[in-house]
Design an enzyme around this catalytic site. Sequence first.
Site, PDB file in Angstrom:
ATOM      1  N   SER A 164      33.544  34.034  46.829  1.00 27.98           N
ATOM      2  CA  SER A 164      33.623  35.291  46.096  1.00 27.98           C
ATOM      3  C   SER A 164      33.732  34.943  44.617  1.00 27.98           C
ATOM      4  CB  SER A 164      34.852  36.068  46.563  1.00 27.98           C
ATOM      5  OG  SER A 164      35.029  37.234  45.789  1.00 27.98           O
ATOM      6  N   LYS A 178      29.050  35.830  47.164  1.00 27.14           N
ATOM      7  CA  LYS A 178      29.410  37.231  46.923  1.00 27.14           C
ATOM      8  C   LYS A 178      29.783  37.340  45.462  1.00 27.14           C
ATOM      9  CE  LYS A 178      33.834  39.531  47.936  1.00 27.14           C
ATOM     10  NZ  LYS A 178      34.787  39.855  49.039  1.00 27.14           N
ATOM     11  N   LYS A 197      31.446  39.992  42.499  1.00 31.04           N
ATOM     12  CA  LYS A 197      32.155  41.239  42.247  1.00 31.04           C
ATOM     13  C   LYS A 197      31.301  42.086  41.309  1.00 31.04           C
ATOM     14  CE  LYS A 197      36.061  40.460  44.415  1.00 31.04           C
ATOM     15  NZ  LYS A 197      36.522  41.311  45.525  1.00 31.04           N
ATOM     16  N   ASP A 255      30.565  43.039  46.009  1.00 28.97           N
ATOM     17  CA  ASP A 255      31.818  43.725  46.364  1.00 28.97           C
ATOM     18  C   ASP A 255      32.256  44.553  45.163  1.00 28.97           C
ATOM     19  OD1 ASP A 255      34.290  44.562  47.252  1.00 28.97           O
ATOM     20  OD2 ASP A 255      35.126  42.544  47.535  1.00 28.97           O
ATOM     21  N   GLU A 261      29.975  45.692  49.682  1.00 28.76           N
ATOM     22  CA  GLU A 261      31.341  45.840  50.193  1.00 28.76           C
ATOM     23  C   GLU A 261      32.096  46.905  49.410  1.00 28.76           C
ATOM     24  OE1 GLU A 261      33.300  42.041  50.234  1.00 28.76           O
ATOM     25  OE2 GLU A 261      35.266  42.892  50.660  1.00 28.76           O
ATOM     26  N   ASP A 308      36.163  47.179  53.411  1.00 29.29           N
ATOM     27  CA  ASP A 308      37.323  46.286  53.258  1.00 29.29           C
ATOM     28  C   ASP A 308      38.568  47.184  53.146  1.00 29.29           C
ATOM     29  OD1 ASP A 308      39.349  44.652  52.232  1.00 29.29           O
ATOM     30  OD2 ASP A 308      38.173  43.712  50.668  1.00 29.29           O
ATOM     31  N   LYS A 349      40.907  41.263  57.044  1.00 28.97           N
ATOM     32  CA  LYS A 349      41.984  40.531  56.363  1.00 28.97           C
ATOM     33  C   LYS A 349      43.244  40.847  57.142  1.00 28.97           C
ATOM     34  CE  LYS A 349      40.075  41.043  51.689  1.00 28.97           C
ATOM     35  NZ  LYS A 349      40.174  41.810  50.425  1.00 28.97           N
ATOM     36  N   GLY A 354      39.308  37.294  51.999  1.00 24.27           N
ATOM     37  CA  GLY A 354      40.284  36.425  51.359  1.00 24.27           C
ATOM     38  C   GLY A 354      41.070  37.200  50.319  1.00 24.27           C
TER      39      GLY A 354
HETATM   40  O1  OSB Z   1      38.122  42.523  47.765  1.00 24.12           O
HETATM   41  O2  OSB Z   1      37.805  40.766  48.872  1.00 24.12           O
HETATM   42  C1  OSB Z   1      38.385  41.357  47.958  1.00 24.12           C
HETATM   43  C2  OSB Z   1      40.565  38.890  46.014  1.00 24.12           C
HETATM   44  C3  OSB Z   1      41.665  39.666  45.752  1.00 24.12           C
HETATM   45  C4  OSB Z   1      41.669  40.973  46.160  1.00 24.12           C
HETATM   46  C5  OSB Z   1      40.572  41.508  46.855  1.00 24.12           C
HETATM   47  C6  OSB Z   1      39.479  40.722  47.141  1.00 24.12           C
HETATM   48  C7  OSB Z   1      39.463  39.402  46.684  1.00 24.12           C
HETATM   49  C8  OSB Z   1      38.328  38.498  46.845  1.00 24.12           C
HETATM   50  C9  OSB Z   1      38.636  37.028  46.772  1.00 24.12           C
HETATM   51  O3  OSB Z   1      37.182  38.864  46.944  1.00 24.12           O
HETATM   52  C10 OSB Z   1      38.374  36.321  48.034  1.00 24.12           C
HETATM   53  C11 OSB Z   1      38.946  34.925  47.975  1.00 24.12           C
HETATM   54  O4  OSB Z   1      38.249  34.033  47.505  1.00 24.12           O
HETATM   55  O5  OSB Z   1      40.114  34.732  48.401  1.00 24.12           O
HETATM   56 MG    MG Z   2      36.676  43.147  49.145  1.00 21.68          MG
END
Ligand code: OSB
Ligand code: MG
Length: 370
Positions: free
Chosen positions: A136, A162, A164, A189, A214, A239, A263, A291
Amino acid sequence: MFHIERLRLRLVRLPLVAFFETSFARVYDKTFILVTIDGDGVEGLGECVADVDPYYSEETTVTAWHVIKDFVAPLLLGRAFDHPRDVFPSLARVRGNNMAKAAVEMAAWDLAARRQNVPLSRLLGGTRSEIASGVSIGIQDSLDDLAAKVKKELDAGYRRIKIKIKPGWDAAAVEMIRARFGAIPLMVDANAAYTLADADRLAELDRFGLMMIEQPLEYDDVRDHAALQRRLTTPICLDESIHTVRAAEEAIALEACRIINIKPGRVGGHRESIRLHDLCAAHAVPVWHGGMLESGIGRAHNIHLASLPNFSLPGDIAASRRYFVPDLIEPGIEVSRDGTVPVPTGPGIGVTVDWDRVKAATLETCDVRA
Ligand code: OSB
Ligand code: MG
């Protein structure tokens, strides 16, 4: 059978190797609660994924500390359990607060697996010896910075990228990646940064052949996502909205998504994650493991859970070195050149905690006994 005799909470802070930016915040470090359960001379570990601020979800480190100490611990301390799957239902009186519950529940699973001297994956019903890993990548200061990050992670072997997104950092970023890197497995995402009024703009992403988008809309929404999914060819993955198994049942019934990210912290731990995993499998909805910038302890839990069969897409479970150097475990989690992580085979979560590092990173401690 195992007993819960003592619960220890530690507030831990670790600096991140690089800042991580989502549509809701940029963070430079990670502060979280580490939970230890003692029972029968064995110790179980769990990591709470609540952040210091209520921007991803309602819970924070402070609310989780309060809820664990004053409500979760009294329901569990001094009790014996036949199986860790019985822990979450015994907390039913406490509404919500899934991240607080999950940290303790997951520590109980680790404790039970160690007592039986088996890897956690065995107790959870895992079937794989390695899991597929993706990354991510946060919002960057420039498209050049983003390109450099994508190149680095592809070179490291990760199986999907992925990024953001948010309004103003979306189509151009995806277009740049497609232009420079071609048809790589790519997804985005939004962390709830859009509304249904943005549907036309989001539909512009359809031409890029993304694996999924996402959580484009509100953090607790299902209905608008269903309306949006009818207007997109790109699959929606939920999510934030999937905070319970029931919410997933609704989302699947309304066709609000075609993929779900699991998660354990968001749904209350391993038991609820398994139920969610099984529900999705029964409806042919693929899942992948999300994550929350976990330390090696939470990350190890995630690896074991992601060894279940319907985790058929690469998850956000990457190497320790992307987050913390050093990590709280030694050795850290490593990703192979082909983008996989082996599932630890030792008892419980199967990683070795460096307690001197934990001690050095601990800001506050609290013991709760029966
Ligand atoms: O939306 O998946 C998410 C990190 C913190 C809060 C929300 C998210 C995330 C990530 C990071 O996308 C995923 C990771 O590398 O741990
Ligand atoms: Mg997410």
